[in-house]
Design a protein around this motif. Structure first.
Motif, PDB file in Angstrom:
ATOM      1  N   MET A  51       0.848  -1.181   0.069  1.00  0.00           N
ATOM      2  CA  MET A  51       0.066   0.054  -0.021  1.00  0.00           C
ATOM      3  C   MET A  51       0.772   1.410   0.006  1.00  0.00           C
ATOM      4  O   MET A  51       0.372   2.329  -0.702  1.00  0.00           O
ATOM      5  N   LEU A  52       1.779   1.285   0.723  1.00  0.00           N
ATOM      6  CA  LEU A  52       2.839   2.332   0.823  1.00  0.00           C
ATOM      7  C   LEU A  52       3.359   2.721  -0.584  1.00  0.00           C
ATOM      8  O   LEU A  52       3.676   3.933  -0.772  1.00  0.00           O
ATOM      9  N   MET A  53       4.076   1.366  -1.165  1.00  0.00           N
ATOM     10  CA  MET A  53       4.520   1.738  -2.465  1.00  0.00           C
ATOM     11  C   MET A  53       3.711   2.321  -3.509  1.00  0.00           C
ATOM     12  O   MET A  53       3.935   3.033  -4.428  1.00  0.00           O
ATOM     13  N   ALA A  54       2.207   1.827  -3.446  1.00  0.00           N
ATOM     14  CA  ALA A  54       1.337   2.316  -4.284  1.00  0.00           C
ATOM     15  C   ALA A  54       0.917   3.692  -4.047  1.00  0.00           C
ATOM     16  O   ALA A  54       0.807   4.502  -4.967  1.00  0.00           O
ATOM     17  N   LEU A  55       1.056   4.056  -2.738  1.00  0.00           N
ATOM     18  CA  LEU A  55       0.930   5.641  -2.366  1.00  0.00           C
ATOM     19  C   LEU A  55       1.982   6.353  -3.037  1.00  0.00           C
ATOM     20  O   LEU A  55       1.767   7.498  -3.489  1.00  0.00           O
ATOM     21  N   HIS A  56       3.304   5.839  -2.903  1.00  0.00           N
ATOM     22  CA  HIS A  56       4.263   6.589  -3.651  1.00  0.00           C
ATOM     23  C   HIS A  56       4.012   6.797  -5.114  1.00  0.00           C
ATOM     24  O   HIS A  56       4.468   7.757  -5.488  1.00  0.00           O
ATOM     25  N   ARG A  57       3.615   5.695  -5.893  1.00  0.00           N
ATOM     26  CA  ARG A  57       3.557   5.724  -7.225  1.00  0.00           C
ATOM     27  C   ARG A  57       2.313   6.838  -7.509  1.00  0.00           C
ATOM     28  O   ARG A  57       2.314   7.393  -8.565  1.00  0.00           O
ATOM     29  N   VAL A 101       5.999  14.233   3.871  1.00  0.00           N
ATOM     30  CA  VAL A 101       6.186  12.856   4.502  1.00  0.00           C
ATOM     31  C   VAL A 101       6.606  11.819   3.570  1.00  0.00           C
ATOM     32  O   VAL A 101       7.642  11.032   4.034  1.00  0.00           O
ATOM     33  N   LEU A 102       5.902  11.699   2.452  1.00  0.00           N
ATOM     34  CA  LEU A 102       6.347  10.467   1.656  1.00  0.00           C
ATOM     35  C   LEU A 102       7.516  10.630   0.944  1.00  0.00           C
ATOM     36  O   LEU A 102       8.467   9.795   0.977  1.00  0.00           O
ATOM     37  N   LEU A 103       8.052  11.971   0.672  1.00  0.00           N
ATOM     38  CA  LEU A 103       9.288  12.191   0.392  1.00  0.00           C
ATOM     39  C   LEU A 103      10.350  11.846   1.017  1.00  0.00           C
ATOM     40  O   LEU A 103      11.376  11.343   0.966  1.00  0.00           O
ATOM     41  N   LEU A 104       9.971  12.301   2.437  1.00  0.00           N
ATOM     42  CA  LEU A 104      10.979  11.848   3.733  1.00  0.00           C
ATOM     43  C   LEU A 104      11.307  10.328   3.655  1.00  0.00           C
ATOM     44  O   LEU A 104      12.444   9.870   4.178  1.00  0.00           O
ATOM     45  N   GLU A 105      10.074   9.724   3.407  1.00  0.00           N
ATOM     46  CA  GLU A 105      10.360   8.148   3.363  1.00  0.00           C
ATOM     47  C   GLU A 105      11.412   7.699   2.444  1.00  0.00           C
ATOM     48  O   GLU A 105      11.806   6.464   2.702  1.00  0.00           O
ATOM     49  N   THR A 106      11.649   8.450   1.527  1.00  0.00           N
ATOM     50  CA  THR A 106      12.555   7.751   0.644  1.00  0.00           C
ATOM     51  C   THR A 106      13.986   7.947   1.079  1.00  0.00           C
ATOM     52  O   THR A 106      14.990   7.350   0.385  1.00  0.00           O
ATOM     53  N   ILE A 107      14.272   8.542   2.049  1.00  0.00           N
ATOM     54  CA  ILE A 107      15.696   8.809   2.578  1.00  0.00           C
ATOM     55  C   ILE A 107      16.193   7.292   3.124  1.00  0.00           C
ATOM     56  O   ILE A 107      17.157   6.921   2.929  1.00  0.00           O
ATOM     57  N   GLU A 110      14.932   2.558  -0.261  1.00  0.00           N
ATOM     58  CA  GLU A 110      15.242   2.616  -1.576  1.00  0.00           C
ATOM     59  C   GLU A 110      14.262   2.430  -2.656  1.00  0.00           C
ATOM     60  O   GLU A 110      14.219   2.978  -3.839  1.00  0.00           O
ATOM     61  N   GLN A 111      13.525   1.292  -2.432  1.00  0.00           N
ATOM     62  CA  GLN A 111      12.314   1.123  -3.195  1.00  0.00           C
ATOM     63  C   GLN A 111      11.330   2.288  -3.556  1.00  0.00           C
ATOM     64  O   GLN A 111      11.227   2.691  -4.687  1.00  0.00           O
ATOM     65  N   ALA A 112      11.155   3.274  -2.469  1.00  0.00           N
ATOM     66  CA  ALA A 112      10.347   4.370  -2.304  1.00  0.00           C
ATOM     67  C   ALA A 112      11.105   5.347  -3.367  1.00  0.00           C
ATOM     68  O   ALA A 112      10.708   6.265  -3.977  1.00  0.00           O
ATOM     69  N   ALA A 113      12.378   5.431  -2.776  1.00  0.00           N
ATOM     70  CA  ALA A 113      13.128   6.831  -3.781  1.00  0.00           C
ATOM     71  C   ALA A 113      13.218   6.353  -5.292  1.00  0.00           C
ATOM     72  O   ALA A 113      13.240   7.319  -5.845  1.00  0.00           O
ATOM     73  N   ASN A 114      13.267   5.035  -5.606  1.00  0.00           N
ATOM     74  CA  ASN A 114      13.367   4.788  -6.791  1.00  0.00           C
ATOM     75  C   ASN A 114      12.204   5.059  -7.609  1.00  0.00           C
ATOM     76  O   ASN A 114      12.153   5.770  -8.820  1.00  0.00           O
ATOM     77  N   ILE A 115      11.048   5.245  -7.034  1.00  0.00           N
ATOM     78  CA  ILE A 115       9.672   5.679  -7.486  1.00  0.00           C
ATOM     79  C   ILE A 115       9.840   7.108  -7.824  1.00  0.00           C
ATOM     80  O   ILE A 115       9.237   7.544  -9.151  1.00  0.00           O
ATOM     81  N   TRP A 116      10.418   7.774  -6.810  1.00  0.00           N
ATOM     82  CA  TRP A 116      10.149   9.388  -7.049  1.00  0.00           C
ATOM     83  C   TRP A 116      11.345   9.609  -8.048  1.00  0.00           C
ATOM     84  O   TRP A 116      11.218  10.485  -8.877  1.00  0.00           O
ATOM     85  N   VAL A 117      12.383   9.049  -8.117  1.00  0.00           N
ATOM     86  CA  VAL A 117      13.662   9.354  -8.951  1.00  0.00           C
ATOM     87  C   VAL A 117      13.017   9.236 -10.429  1.00  0.00           C
ATOM     88  O   VAL A 117      13.381  10.088 -11.274  1.00  0.00           O
ATOM     89  N   GLU A 118      12.113   8.172 -10.604  1.00  0.00           N
ATOM     90  CA  GLU A 118      11.610   8.105 -12.108  1.00  0.00           C
ATOM     91  C   GLU A 118      11.107   8.967 -12.583  1.00  0.00           C
ATOM     92  O   GLU A 118      11.040   9.609 -13.854  1.00  0.00           O
ATOM     93  N   VAL A 119      10.313  10.115 -11.759  1.00  0.00           N
ATOM     94  CA  VAL A 119       9.495  11.329 -12.125  1.00  0.00           C
ATOM     95  C   VAL A 119      10.237  12.308 -12.126  1.00  0.00           C
ATOM     96  O   VAL A 119      10.602  13.242 -13.091  1.00  0.00           O
ATOM     97  N   LEU A 120      10.998  12.497 -11.189  1.00  0.00           N
ATOM     98  CA  LEU A 120      11.948  13.739 -10.824  1.00  0.00           C
ATOM     99  C   LEU A 120      12.944  13.912 -11.656  1.00  0.00           C
ATOM    100  O   LEU A 120      13.492  15.021 -12.259  1.00  0.00           O
ATOM    101  N   ASP A 121      13.592  12.777 -12.078  1.00  0.00           N
ATOM    102  CA  ASP A 121      14.772  12.779 -12.908  1.00  0.00           C
ATOM    103  C   ASP A 121      14.371  13.390 -14.412  1.00  0.00           C
ATOM    104  O   ASP A 121      15.336  13.954 -14.941  1.00  0.00           O
TER     105      ASP A 121
END
Length: 178
Positions: A51-57, A101-107, A110-121
């Protein structure tokens, strides 16, 4: 068209985070917020982690949609300066506690960080070289300032006037284009 149950659950989970923080996200709290049963949530998400990974996506997809709408196109169709302008504009008015809060979780995830990196990069300058030329320096400073503006909006009780925000956006946009 009615949102899917999965979307309803994710929206409910975001509301739980907004009200009580990420540690409050559980099958029970999300089910109660969504007006569903715990079994209904479990049907869509077999674990809290899923559920948390889906929230990040889901959250990054919302960011991507705002970036594309603001830019008037997809990242691959735009110059870096235009992508950065969109990034600056979206960062100036989209900060939420939940996003933070979700972005802080990426610290630590790594799986959550990769989700954000895919978009922000796609919307920010590439990893800078050891020494920056003037254009690269301006682009990185514009990105860092936009990130700071976003954090300011998400974490302080103060709000910049619309005119002040527009002045900052104009300055950062000029920097990103030079």
């Amino acid at each position: 068209m009615r949102p899917s149950k999965k979307t309803d659950i994710l929206e409910a989970a975001l509301r739980v985070i907004e009200k009580e923080g990420i540690t409050a996200v559980s099958f029970n709290s999300v089910a109660a917020e969504a007006g569903m049963t715990k079994a209904g949530v479990l049907y869509h998400f077999p674990s809290r982690e899923a559920m948390l990974m889906a929230l990040h996506r889901y959250d990054t997809l919302q960011w991507k949609e705002r970036l594309e709408k603001t830019a008037g196109g997809k990242a691959e169709e735009l110059s870096l300066a235009k992508r950065l302008e969109s990034y600056i504009r979206v960062n100036s008015d989209s900060a939420t506690y939940t996003d933070l809060v979700l972005l802080l979780e990426t610290i630590t995830d790594e799986q959550a960080a990769n989700i954000w990196v895919e978009v922000l990069d796609d919307w920010t300058p590439p990893q800078p070289p050891a020494e920056l030329n003037e254009t690269e320096l301006n682009q990185i400073i514009a990105q860092l300032a936009a990130d700071g503006l976003w954090q300011y909006e998400a974490t302080t009780r103060y709000t910049l006037s619309e005119r002040a925000k527009e002045q900052i956006i104009e300055r950062l946009t000029r920097m990103a284009a030079s």
